[in-house]
Design a protein around this motif. Structure first.
Motif, PDB file in Angstrom:
ATOM      1  N   PRO A  12       0.845  -1.199   0.000  1.00 32.40           N
ATOM      2  CA  PRO A  12       0.000   0.000   0.000  1.00 32.40           C
ATOM      3  C   PRO A  12       0.875   1.243   0.000  1.00 32.40           C
ATOM      4  O   PRO A  12       1.893   1.306   0.692  1.00 32.40           O
ATOM      5  CB  PRO A  12      -0.800  -0.141   1.300  1.00 32.40           C
ATOM      6  N   ARG A  14       0.715   5.692  -0.314  1.00 36.42           N
ATOM      7  CA  ARG A  14       0.075   6.996  -0.499  1.00 36.42           C
ATOM      8  C   ARG A  14       1.155   8.073  -0.440  1.00 36.42           C
ATOM      9  O   ARG A  14       1.727   8.324   0.599  1.00 36.42           O
ATOM     10  CB  ARG A  14      -0.978   7.242   0.580  1.00 36.42           C
ATOM     11  N   ASP A  41      -2.929   4.599  -3.203  1.00 37.45           N
ATOM     12  CA  ASP A  41      -4.103   5.086  -2.465  1.00 37.45           C
ATOM     13  C   ASP A  41      -4.318   6.581  -2.695  1.00 37.45           C
ATOM     14  O   ASP A  41      -4.196   7.394  -1.787  1.00 37.45           O
ATOM     15  CB  ASP A  41      -3.935   4.795  -0.972  1.00 37.45           C
ATOM     16  N   HIS A  61      -6.430   3.806  -6.418  1.00 40.98           N
ATOM     17  CA  HIS A  61      -7.680   4.324  -5.876  1.00 40.98           C
ATOM     18  C   HIS A  61      -7.853   5.748  -6.367  1.00 40.98           C
ATOM     19  O   HIS A  61      -6.906   6.529  -6.383  1.00 40.98           O
ATOM     20  CB  HIS A  61      -7.641   4.330  -4.337  1.00 40.98           C
ATOM     21  N   SER A  64      -8.024   8.781  -1.615  1.00 36.52           N
ATOM     22  CA  SER A  64      -7.479   8.010  -0.500  1.00 36.52           C
ATOM     23  C   SER A  64      -8.586   7.319   0.286  1.00 36.52           C
ATOM     24  O   SER A  64      -9.515   7.964   0.770  1.00 36.52           O
ATOM     25  CB  SER A  64      -6.688   8.931   0.428  1.00 36.52           C
ATOM     26  N   ASN A  67      -5.157   2.862   4.604  1.00 32.85           N
ATOM     27  CA  ASN A  67      -4.208   1.755   4.510  1.00 32.85           C
ATOM     28  C   ASN A  67      -4.905   0.405   4.482  1.00 32.85           C
ATOM     29  O   ASN A  67      -4.557  -0.481   3.686  1.00 32.85           O
ATOM     30  CB  ASN A  67      -3.236   1.830   5.691  1.00 32.85           C
ATOM     31  N   SER A  70      -6.500  -0.282   1.189  1.00 32.73           N
ATOM     32  CA  SER A  70      -5.498  -0.652   0.186  1.00 32.73           C
ATOM     33  C   SER A  70      -5.113  -2.123   0.306  1.00 32.73           C
ATOM     34  O   SER A  70      -4.929  -2.816  -0.700  1.00 32.73           O
ATOM     35  CB  SER A  70      -4.248   0.228   0.351  1.00 32.73           C
ATOM     36  N   SER A  73      -8.036  -4.081  -1.177  1.00 33.16           N
ATOM     37  CA  SER A  73      -8.037  -3.992  -2.646  1.00 33.16           C
ATOM     38  C   SER A  73      -6.936  -4.849  -3.247  1.00 33.16           C
ATOM     39  O   SER A  73      -7.140  -5.567  -4.238  1.00 33.16           O
ATOM     40  CB  SER A  73      -7.858  -2.535  -3.084  1.00 33.16           C
ATOM     41  N   ASN A 168     -10.845   0.218   7.202  1.00 35.64           N
ATOM     42  CA  ASN A 168     -10.182   0.898   6.092  1.00 35.64           C
ATOM     43  C   ASN A 168      -8.968   1.700   6.540  1.00 35.64           C
ATOM     44  O   ASN A 168      -8.162   2.112   5.706  1.00 35.64           O
ATOM     45  CB  ASN A 168     -11.162   1.829   5.376  1.00 35.64           C
TER      46      ASN A 168
END
Length: 297
Positions: A12, A14, A41, A61, A64, A67, A70, A73, A168
């Protein structure tokens, strides 16, 4: 782990382009034939360009989601029988993967990289992790060395059974660790040292401090309700009994406060029993998935 097991690595990320730029070249080729997926993300940096540069698959994604989202997913998108989760901030080292795989090959359903003293996780995070790990150990009556580490290897079929329970946000490691213990799956630990992260942390102490407090409550109510409610019930009962003895010796009366405390003790105990039954429903059918795999000595 057998040679036929397919391995997927889920990362993950971001706004972690800097970390990915150092992680991916070290990760590619660490495990021959492993599938690598970066879950973007909602990043606004160069994450897409870095993934393209190292020819790593990216799942994006649109905004956001967190974590944990992510992780979910990524788990749905990969096809490996064995999943490796690691962060993109440079704290999880590819060099530690062989040690985790060696432990995993002994027959564990999940192996976690347990951060040791001296790892750069921040003082407040280290203290919080120690508190959570001690609480979790008390709840499951097993030693939980690191409750919040995101560096772990799991069997995909077992991990997917708990996707609906995962939040999430940042507490997915807590949830999945406790779920594995409650379901009777084996969990092993390998000591690791984490360097200072690359880039800025997305965790905010005040906001996530409140969230972590809610996690503690969630741990108690979802995974071992009686170990949470029984001490509270006993506390109400002993307080009521002490107050009753005090008022009886002083005035010869049984007061309303004593009655209220005794009733609270009974209600808390009954709530604990009901919560225990509800908690058990989350793990209905899990026994069928346990294949008699025991860790090797």
């Amino acid at each position: 782990m057998t040679p036929s097991d397919r391995v997927s690595i889920v990362i993950p990320a971001r706004n972690e382009a800097g970390g990915l730029r150092e992680l991916l070249p070290n990760l590619v080729g660490t495990i021959s034939g492993a599938e690598i997926l970066v879950v973007d993300d909602g990043s606004t940096d160069d994450t897409a360009e870095v993934c393209a540069e190292f020819q790593v698959r990216r799942l994006r994604h649109h905004y956001s989601l967190g974590n944990g989202a992510s992780i979910k997913s990524g788990t749905r998108a990969v096809g490996g029988e064995v999943l490796i989760f690691m962060d993109a901030d440079g704290q999880h080292q590819p060099a530690d993967i062989p040690a985790l795989l060696e432990k995993f090959a002994q027959g564990y359903d999940m192996v976690v990289g347990a951060r040791q003293s001296g790892s750069h996780a921040g003082t407040h995070r280290a203290v919080a992790n120690d508190i959570f790990s001690r609480l979790a150990s008390w709840m499951v009556m097993q030693t939980v060395e690191d409750l919040t580490s995101g560096f772990r290897i799991v069997r995909a079929d077992k991990f997917r059974k708990f996707l609906y329970l995962l939040p999430n946000g940042f507490s997915y490691p807590t949830t999945i660790t406790m779920s594995f213990f409650r379901a009777g799956f084996s969990v092993g630990y390998v000591p690791i040292h984490t360097p200072r992260r690359i880039g800025k942390s997305h965790i905010r102490p005040f906001r996530d401090g409140v969230r972590f407090l809610l996690i503690i409550i969630k741990i108690g109510t979802l995974y071992s309700p009686q170990r949470l409610f029984l001490p509270i019930s006993a506390g109400f009962f002993l307080t009521g009994l002490s107050y009753y003895i005090y008022t009886f010796l002083g005035t010869g009366r049984f007061t309303n406060m004593s009655a209220l405390l005794f009733i609270s003790a009974i209600l808390t105990f009954l709530i604990g029993i009901v919560s225990e039954q509800i908690s058990a429903l989350h793990y209905k059918g899990m026994d069928e998935s346990v294949e008699g795999r025991e860790p090797k000595p």
